[in-house]
Design a protein around this motif. Structure first.
Motif, PDB file in Angstrom:
ATOM      1  N   ILE A   1       0.728  -1.305  -0.099  1.00 17.85           N
ATOM      2  CA  ILE A   1       0.016   0.348  -0.010  1.00 17.85           C
ATOM      3  C   ILE A   1       0.930   1.245   0.078  1.00 17.85           C
ATOM      4  O   ILE A   1       2.033   1.219   0.652  1.00 17.85           O
TER       5      ILE A   1
ATOM      6  N   ASP B   1      -2.256   6.202  -2.408  1.00 14.64           N
ATOM      7  CA  ASP B   1      -3.131   5.602  -3.231  1.00 14.64           C
ATOM      8  C   ASP B   1      -4.613   6.047  -3.158  1.00 14.64           C
ATOM      9  O   ASP B   1      -4.886   6.206  -2.161  1.00 14.64           O
TER      10      ASP B   1
ATOM     11  N   SER C   1      -8.947   2.368  -6.123  1.00 13.77           N
ATOM     12  CA  SER C   1      -8.305   1.300  -6.738  1.00 13.77           C
ATOM     13  C   SER C   1      -8.456   0.101  -5.988  1.00 13.77           C
ATOM     14  O   SER C   1      -8.129  -1.068  -6.469  1.00 13.77           O
ATOM     15  N   PHE C   2      -9.046   0.153  -4.796  1.00 15.52           N
ATOM     16  CA  PHE C   2      -8.975  -0.971  -3.903  1.00 15.52           C
ATOM     17  C   PHE C   2     -10.690  -1.719  -3.742  1.00 15.52           C
ATOM     18  O   PHE C   2     -11.036  -2.781  -3.216  1.00 15.52           O
TER      19      PHE C   2
ATOM     20  N   ILE D   1      -9.785  -2.845   2.598  1.00 12.36           N
ATOM     21  CA  ILE D   1      -8.597  -2.384   1.887  1.00 12.36           C
ATOM     22  C   ILE D   1      -7.622  -3.537   2.218  1.00 12.36           C
ATOM     23  O   ILE D   1      -7.064  -3.981   1.345  1.00 12.36           O
TER      24      ILE D   1
ATOM     25  N   GLN E   1      -8.540  -6.912   1.021  1.00 14.15           N
ATOM     26  CA  GLN E   1      -8.236  -7.043  -0.698  1.00 14.15           C
ATOM     27  C   GLN E   1      -6.598  -7.030  -0.875  1.00 14.15           C
ATOM     28  O   GLN E   1      -6.451  -8.169  -1.831  1.00 14.15           O
ATOM     29  N   VAL E   2      -6.062  -6.559  -0.157  1.00 14.11           N
ATOM     30  CA  VAL E   2      -4.369  -6.525   0.008  1.00 14.11           C
ATOM     31  C   VAL E   2      -3.908  -7.914   0.168  1.00 14.11           C
ATOM     32  O   VAL E   2      -3.215  -8.491  -0.575  1.00 14.11           O
TER      33      VAL E   2
END
Length: 437
Positions: free
Chosen positions: A51, A55, A59-60, A149, A152-153
């Motif tokens: 991350i 950002d 985008s997430f 987020i 997702q990462v």
């Protein structure tokens, strides 16, 4: 409390009418202190280059969110960490209603019917009315977005990501609400009406305020912050935003630099029934955790004053607060306490003294209508701290209550002459001059 590698902790009062003192096995809601754990996880992700602070959060997110920008400026990870999202309203309407219903106890025995997918859909309706990164508005939405987020990462649930971090710190009794049966050990909290408060509920992913912990586990986290060389500590305490009043925020911590403490960072947490604070002072190598299971106005006042007193004492430790030591004597035998104070205050290697502590005692005596004794304490305070303009303000108040208006005026004028921003002194000067006409 933590000081120079040593920790000290204790419990006072009782859980409720039927149970005695809390203990090391008692579980507490830590409310918004939960946020700094999410912040630590983001710092870890930044270090791992998964991350970047700049950002765009879209985008997430799955789908289109053209509303999550203002005048071409998008919401970034940094904005989530600093409460600078730019939202017109603090929370989306349905989430806001759920939040309020939880506080009213409507979900004590039934599941919360609001999913992360519903939240993401509702996020598409959010309106921004200011540029992200320009205005601080405290909220829990940013923390929940951070948790999403991170999922997702790392391609894992926030619960698992958090638990892995907690295990690395051996915080085995810290968890998200609703995820363990141990929550039956959760302490009873009381609200401002003296009634049992609704318990914490995990509304979304829990990063905004749904963690539960024990005092020994929180001590482990405090020691980690003060003793570890882990790079995420340095990263997670970088200043990311400063508002117009000079209040600073990093990865969901509040940070600042003080004359005596040096660099410090802290986080408070208030649920419906519990108030808590975690303070970390790496420059002076001490820390403080204080939890009270009552959110009444009186309890908050006691909690805040206790925090100030302990924190002040920790700065000077192993020196002892002389006024605190003599407090009972000041109240019961004022003349004797003043004599003892004068004989001991010269022993600076053992004792320290602050005007604020004497001032509190003086006003306590005033509130008990012991005006003569209050004046004696205020006079002592003036003799000890003559450079402090507010000691004259207090002595002026004592003389005013004693109807010695001439002496009251002299002291208020001294206070105002030293500090022209002291509007209280200015008001009393005008008031006294009218009385003396």
């Amino acid at each position: 409390m933590y000081k120079n590698g040593e920790t000290y902790h204790n419990f006072y009062g009782k859980i409720n009418e039927n149970q005695g003192k809390p203990n090391d096995s008692t579980h507490f809601e830590i409310a918004s202190i939960s946020k700094v754990f999410a912040g630590s996880l983001v710092a870890k992700a930044v270090i791992e280059r998964k991350i970047r602070l700049d950002d765009d959060i879209r985008s997430f997110l799955k789908g289109e969110y053209p509303n999550l920008e203002f005048e071409g400026i998008p919401i970034t990870i940094k904005n989530l960490l600093t409460h600078t999202l730019g939202f017109k309203e603090r929370r989306p309407p349905k989430l806001d209603k759920i939040w309020n219903d939880v506080s009213e106890g409507k979900y004590e025995v039934k599941p919360i019917e609001y999913s992360i997918d519903e939240f993401l859909d509702e996020l598409k309706t959010v309106e921004l009315d200011k540029k992200p990164g320009t205005f601080y508005t405290y909220n829990s939405v940013g923390s929940e977005l951070i948790a999403y987020i991170l999922e997702q990462v790392y391609k894992d649930s926030f619960e698992n990501i958090l638990e892995s971090f907690l295990k690395s710190l051996e915080m085995n009794d810290t968890y998200l609400e609703g995820c363990r049966e141990e929550s039956r050990f959760l302490i009873t909290g009381y609200n401002d009406k003296g009634n049992q408060a609704p318990k914490t509920r995990k509304i979304l992913l829990g990063a905004g305020g749904a963690m539960i912990s024990t005092l020994p586990d929180l001590i482990k986290f405090m020691k980690f912050q003060l003793e570890s060389e882990d790079p995420l500590i340095k990263e997670s305490t970088k200043e990311l935003y400063s508002d117009r009043e000079g209040d600073k925020t990093d990865y969901l911590w509040d940070v600042d630099l003080a004359e005596e403490e040096g660099f410090y960072y802290k986080k408070t947490g208030t649920s419906d029934g519990v108030q808590s604070v975690l303070l970390i002072c790496p420059d002076t190598n001490y820390g403080l955790i204080l939890i009270v299971n009552n959110t009444s106005e009186k309890a908050f006042y006691d909690w805040a004053n206790l925090y100030d007193r302990i924190e002040s004492d920790l700065i000077k430790f192993p020196q002892i607060n002389l006024v605190s030591t003599l407090k009972k004597d000041f109240i019961k035998e004022t003349d004797k306490a003043i004599a003892n104070y004068k004989s001991e205050v010269l022993n600076s290697s053992k004792y320290f003294s602050k005007a604020r502590d004497l001032n509190i005692i003086g006003y306590q005596l005033l509130n008990e209508n012991r005006v003569d004794d209050a004046i004696k304490v205020f006079e002592l305070m003036v003799s000890e701290f003559p450079e402090n303009p507010y000691v004259y303000d207090s002595l002026g108040k004592g003389y005013f209550e004693n109807k010695n208006y001439k002496k009251a005026l002299v002291n208020y004028e001294k206070s105002f002459a030293s500090d022209a921003t002291n509007t209280n002194a200015k008001d009393y000067i005008l008031r006294i001059r009218k009385l003396l006409e």
